[in-house]
Design a protein around this motif. Sequence first.
Motif, PDB file in Angstrom:
ATOM      1  N   GLY A   1     -10.479  -4.356 -10.404  1.00 36.02           N
ATOM      2  CA  GLY A   1     -10.919  -4.106  -9.044  1.00 36.02           C
ATOM      3  C   GLY A   1      -9.846  -3.667  -8.081  1.00 36.02           C
ATOM      4  N   ILE A   2      -8.620  -3.568  -8.545  1.00 31.78           N
ATOM      5  CA  ILE A   2      -7.537  -3.111  -7.681  1.00 31.78           C
ATOM      6  C   ILE A   2      -7.646  -1.593  -7.510  1.00 31.78           C
ATOM      7  CG2 ILE A   2      -5.025  -2.967  -7.433  1.00 31.78           C
ATOM      8  CD1 ILE A   2      -4.783  -5.489  -9.052  1.00 31.78           C
ATOM      9  N   PRO A   3      -7.501  -1.079  -6.293  1.00 29.04           N
ATOM     10  CA  PRO A   3      -7.562   0.389  -6.112  1.00 29.04           C
ATOM     11  C   PRO A   3      -6.506   1.108  -6.943  1.00 29.04           C
ATOM     12  CG  PRO A   3      -7.705  -0.746  -3.999  1.00 29.04           C
ATOM     13  CD  PRO A   3      -7.372  -1.790  -5.016  1.00 29.04           C
ATOM     14  N   SER A   4      -6.801   2.339  -7.264  1.00 27.35           N
ATOM     15  CA  SER A   4      -5.899   3.109  -8.126  1.00 27.35           C
ATOM     16  C   SER A   4      -4.532   3.299  -7.480  1.00 27.35           C
ATOM     17  CB  SER A   4      -6.520   4.468  -8.446  1.00 27.35           C
ATOM     18  OG  SER A   4      -7.762   4.315  -9.085  1.00 27.35           O
ATOM     19  N   THR A   5      -4.530   3.543  -6.176  1.00 28.14           N
ATOM     20  CA  THR A   5      -3.251   3.748  -5.496  1.00 28.14           C
ATOM     21  C   THR A   5      -2.387   2.485  -5.548  1.00 28.14           C
ATOM     22  OG1 THR A   5      -4.345   3.181  -3.412  1.00 28.14           O
ATOM     23  CG2 THR A   5      -4.179   5.513  -3.979  1.00 28.14           C
ATOM     24  N   GLU A   6      -3.022   1.317  -5.362  1.00 27.35           N
ATOM     25  CA  GLU A   6      -2.268   0.065  -5.415  1.00 27.35           C
ATOM     26  C   GLU A   6      -1.752  -0.207  -6.830  1.00 27.35           C
ATOM     27  OE1 GLU A   6      -1.353  -1.879  -2.979  1.00 27.35           O
ATOM     28  OE2 GLU A   6      -2.294  -0.608  -1.471  1.00 27.35           O
ATOM     29  N   ALA A   7      -2.587   0.053  -7.835  1.00 24.24           N
ATOM     30  CA  ALA A   7      -2.149  -0.148  -9.219  1.00 24.24           C
ATOM     31  C   ALA A   7      -0.991   0.772  -9.571  1.00 24.24           C
ATOM     32  CB  ALA A   7      -3.323   0.088 -10.171  1.00 24.24           C
ATOM     33  N   LEU A   8      -1.012   2.010  -9.073  1.00 23.24           N
ATOM     34  CA  LEU A   8       0.097   2.933  -9.326  1.00 23.24           C
ATOM     35  C   LEU A   8       1.362   2.484  -8.593  1.00 23.24           C
ATOM     36  CD1 LEU A   8      -1.828   6.324  -9.127  1.00 23.24           C
ATOM     37  CD2 LEU A   8      -0.909   5.228 -11.175  1.00 23.24           C
ATOM     38  N   LYS A   9       1.209   1.935  -7.390  1.00 31.29           N
ATOM     39  CA  LYS A   9       2.379   1.401  -6.682  1.00 31.29           C
ATOM     40  C   LYS A   9       2.982   0.221  -7.427  1.00 31.29           C
ATOM     41  CE  LYS A   9       0.999   2.833  -2.016  1.00 31.29           C
ATOM     42  NZ  LYS A   9       0.587   2.381  -0.656  1.00 31.29           N
ATOM     43  N   HIS A  10       2.125  -0.598  -8.000  1.00 30.45           N
ATOM     44  CA  HIS A  10       2.636  -1.704  -8.818  1.00 30.45           C
ATOM     45  C   HIS A  10       3.404  -1.179 -10.025  1.00 30.45           C
ATOM     46  CE1 HIS A  10      -0.804  -4.474  -7.174  1.00 30.45           C
ATOM     47  NE2 HIS A  10       0.131  -4.188  -6.261  1.00 30.45           N
ATOM     48  N   LEU A  11       2.929  -0.087 -10.608  1.00 28.00           N
ATOM     49  CA  LEU A  11       3.654   0.537 -11.722  1.00 28.00           C
ATOM     50  C   LEU A  11       5.045   0.985 -11.284  1.00 28.00           C
ATOM     51  CD1 LEU A  11       3.804   1.782 -14.576  1.00 28.00           C
ATOM     52  CD2 LEU A  11       2.704   3.822 -13.625  1.00 28.00           C
ATOM     53  N   ALA A  12       5.137   1.618 -10.122  1.00 25.24           N
ATOM     54  CA  ALA A  12       6.442   2.062  -9.618  1.00 25.24           C
ATOM     55  C   ALA A  12       7.350   0.876  -9.342  1.00 25.24           C
ATOM     56  CB  ALA A  12       6.251   2.894  -8.353  1.00 25.24           C
ATOM     57  N   GLY A  44       7.881   8.961  -7.246  1.00 28.54           N
ATOM     58  CA  GLY A  44       7.448  10.277  -6.797  1.00 28.54           C
ATOM     59  C   GLY A  44       6.088  10.649  -7.352  1.00 28.54           C
ATOM     60  N   LEU A  45       5.855  10.352  -8.625  1.00 30.54           N
ATOM     61  CA  LEU A  45       4.546  10.635  -9.222  1.00 30.54           C
ATOM     62  C   LEU A  45       3.458   9.810  -8.553  1.00 30.54           C
ATOM     63  CD1 LEU A  45       2.758  11.919 -11.404  1.00 30.54           C
ATOM     64  CD2 LEU A  45       3.407  10.019 -12.904  1.00 30.54           C
ATOM     65  N   VAL A  46       3.755   8.552  -8.257  1.00 25.69           N
ATOM     66  CA  VAL A  46       2.770   7.687  -7.610  1.00 25.69           C
ATOM     67  C   VAL A  46       2.400   8.235  -6.240  1.00 25.69           C
ATOM     68  CG1 VAL A  46       2.463   5.408  -6.583  1.00 25.69           C
ATOM     69  CG2 VAL A  46       3.369   5.616  -8.889  1.00 25.69           C
ATOM     70  N   SER A  47       3.382   8.716  -5.493  1.00 26.40           N
ATOM     71  CA  SER A  47       3.100   9.287  -4.168  1.00 26.40           C
ATOM     72  C   SER A  47       2.220  10.529  -4.289  1.00 26.40           C
ATOM     73  CB  SER A  47       4.413   9.623  -3.467  1.00 26.40           C
ATOM     74  OG  SER A  47       5.209   8.468  -3.301  1.00 26.40           O
ATOM     75  N   LEU A  48       2.535  11.393  -5.240  1.00 25.36           N
ATOM     76  CA  LEU A  48       1.724  12.602  -5.417  1.00 25.36           C
ATOM     77  C   LEU A  48       0.294  12.280  -5.861  1.00 25.36           C
ATOM     78  CD1 LEU A  48       4.278  15.014  -7.129  1.00 25.36           C
ATOM     79  CD2 LEU A  48       3.442  15.095  -4.783  1.00 25.36           C
ATOM     80  N   LEU A  49       0.157  11.322  -6.798  1.00 23.69           N
ATOM     81  CA  LEU A  49      -1.178  10.962  -7.252  1.00 23.69           C
ATOM     82  C   LEU A  49      -1.983  10.280  -6.147  1.00 23.69           C
ATOM     83  CD1 LEU A  49      -0.511   9.662 -10.877  1.00 23.69           C
ATOM     84  CD2 LEU A  49      -1.563  11.815 -10.187  1.00 23.69           C
ATOM     85  N   ALA A  50      -1.301   9.469  -5.321  1.00 21.63           N
ATOM     86  CA  ALA A  50      -2.004   8.822  -4.213  1.00 21.63           C
ATOM     87  C   ALA A  50      -2.526   9.857  -3.225  1.00 21.63           C
ATOM     88  CB  ALA A  50      -1.068   7.828  -3.517  1.00 21.63           C
ATOM     89  N   GLN A  51      -1.701  10.848  -2.932  1.00 20.28           N
ATOM     90  CA  GLN A  51      -2.164  11.916  -2.038  1.00 20.28           C
ATOM     91  C   GLN A  51      -3.291  12.721  -2.670  1.00 20.28           C
ATOM     92  OE1 GLN A  51       1.206  14.261  -0.915  1.00 20.28           O
ATOM     93  NE2 GLN A  51       2.227  12.583   0.165  1.00 20.28           N
ATOM     94  N   SER A  52      -3.191  12.964  -3.972  1.00 20.35           N
ATOM     95  CA  SER A  52      -4.239  13.727  -4.650  1.00 20.35           C
ATOM     96  C   SER A  52      -5.562  12.967  -4.650  1.00 20.35           C
ATOM     97  CB  SER A  52      -3.803  14.028  -6.085  1.00 20.35           C
ATOM     98  OG  SER A  52      -4.808  14.721  -6.782  1.00 20.35           O
ATOM     99  N   ILE A  53      -5.505  11.647  -4.894  1.00 24.50           N
ATOM    100  CA  ILE A  53      -6.729  10.846  -4.882  1.00 24.50           C
ATOM    101  C   ILE A  53      -7.298  10.742  -3.471  1.00 24.50           C
ATOM    102  CG2 ILE A  53      -7.626   8.523  -5.294  1.00 24.50           C
ATOM    103  CD1 ILE A  53      -5.603   8.258  -7.570  1.00 24.50           C
ATOM    104  N   ARG A  54      -6.418  10.655  -2.487  1.00 23.25           N
ATOM    105  CA  ARG A  54      -6.875  10.492  -1.100  1.00 23.25           C
ATOM    106  C   ARG A  54      -7.550  11.755  -0.566  1.00 23.25           C
ATOM    107  NH1 ARG A  54      -2.933   8.894   4.035  1.00 23.25           N
ATOM    108  NH2 ARG A  54      -4.584   8.956   5.648  1.00 23.25           N
TER     109      ARG A  54
END
Length: 322
Positions: free
Chosen positions: A225-236, A246-256
Motif C-alpha cells: 500500500g505504499i505509493p510508488s514514489t515513496e517506495a522508490l525513495k526508500h530504495l534510494a 536520480g532515477l527515483v526523481s525522474l520516475l517520480a516526475q514521470s509517474i506524477r
Amino acid sequence: MDYLLGLINNAVGNEQAARLLFVGAIGLSALLAAVTLVMLIQGLQDPVQRRLSLLKRGHGELAHGEPPPSNLQLMLEQVGQRFSSAEEGKVSATRTLLTHAGYRSPSAPQVYWAVRLLLPLLLIGVAFLGLPLIPKLSLLVGVLLVGSAAAVGWLLPAIYVDKRKQARMGRLRAAFPDALDLMVVCVESGLALPQAMERVAEEMTVSQPELAEELALVNVEIRAGIPSTEALKHLADRTGLEDVQGLVSLLAQSIRFGTSVADTLRIYAEEFRDRRTQAAEEMAAKIGTKLVFPLIFCLWPSFFLVAIGPVIIGILRTFGKL
C-alpha cells in the motif's frame, strides 16, 4: 602479577600503597566480573526476560523459516541499547551506515555499538596479559600499548562496516545498468513498473542477489500500500547511490505527470551508460599518476643497482689497490 605490581610501585613510589591499589583493583575486577556473569546468566536463561527482549527488538512473532536470535545477539543488543539513537521516527547516522552496508535488522545499531564497546575491553585484557612477555618494558611504553589496543578495538568495527558499505555500493553500482536495460525491455513489452521490477528481480537473483533483493523489497512495499514514489525513495535511501536517487526523481516526475516510463528509463539508461564510460576513462587517466610511486620505490632502485652497481664495485676495487 609481580610485573604489574612492579609497574604500579614505580608509578606510585610506595610499595605498601602499590600493594593496596593492586589488591583493590583485582577485587573490584573480580566483583564486577561476577556480577556481570550472574546478570547475564539470569537474563539469558529466564524465559520471561528472553520473551521481553524479543518483543523489544520487534520479534514478537518470528517469520516463517527465520531462526530465533541467539543469546549472544540478545546480550549484544542489551549492551548497545545505551548507545543507539533513542529518538523514534528519526533515522540515525549509524542506522543509515549499517543500512548501506547491508545490515537492515532493527537491532543492528545496538549490536554495532555493543561490539565497538566490548572489543576494546577484550583487546585491553589481551594487552595486559601480553605485557609480562615483553622484556624491559617501561611504564610509558606499556600505557601506549594498552591505549593502542583500545584504539584498534574501537576503530576496527567502524573500518569493517565502512569497507563493507563501499564494496556493497560498488556491486550495486555495477549491476544497476543491466537492471535498467532489463526494466526498459519489460516496460516496453507492456508490464507496469512494479511488475517490471519484480521480473527483473527474478532474473537477477543469481547474478546480482543484492540488487534483486532491493528491487523485490520495492515491489513488496508497493503491494503493501505504499505509493510508488515513496517506495522508490526508500530504495534510494537504502542503497545510498546518487545514480539511484536520480532515477527515483525522474520516475517520480514521470509517474506524477503521466509521461512514458519507458522513455524515462531509456533516456536515463543512456545517460548512465555515458556516465559509466566517463568514470572508466577517468580511472584509466589516473593510472599513469598512480604508477609513479611503484616505479620510484620498487623498480628504479633495482634498475640503479643493476646498472650502477658493477661500476661502483669496479671503482672500489681500483681505489682499494691504491
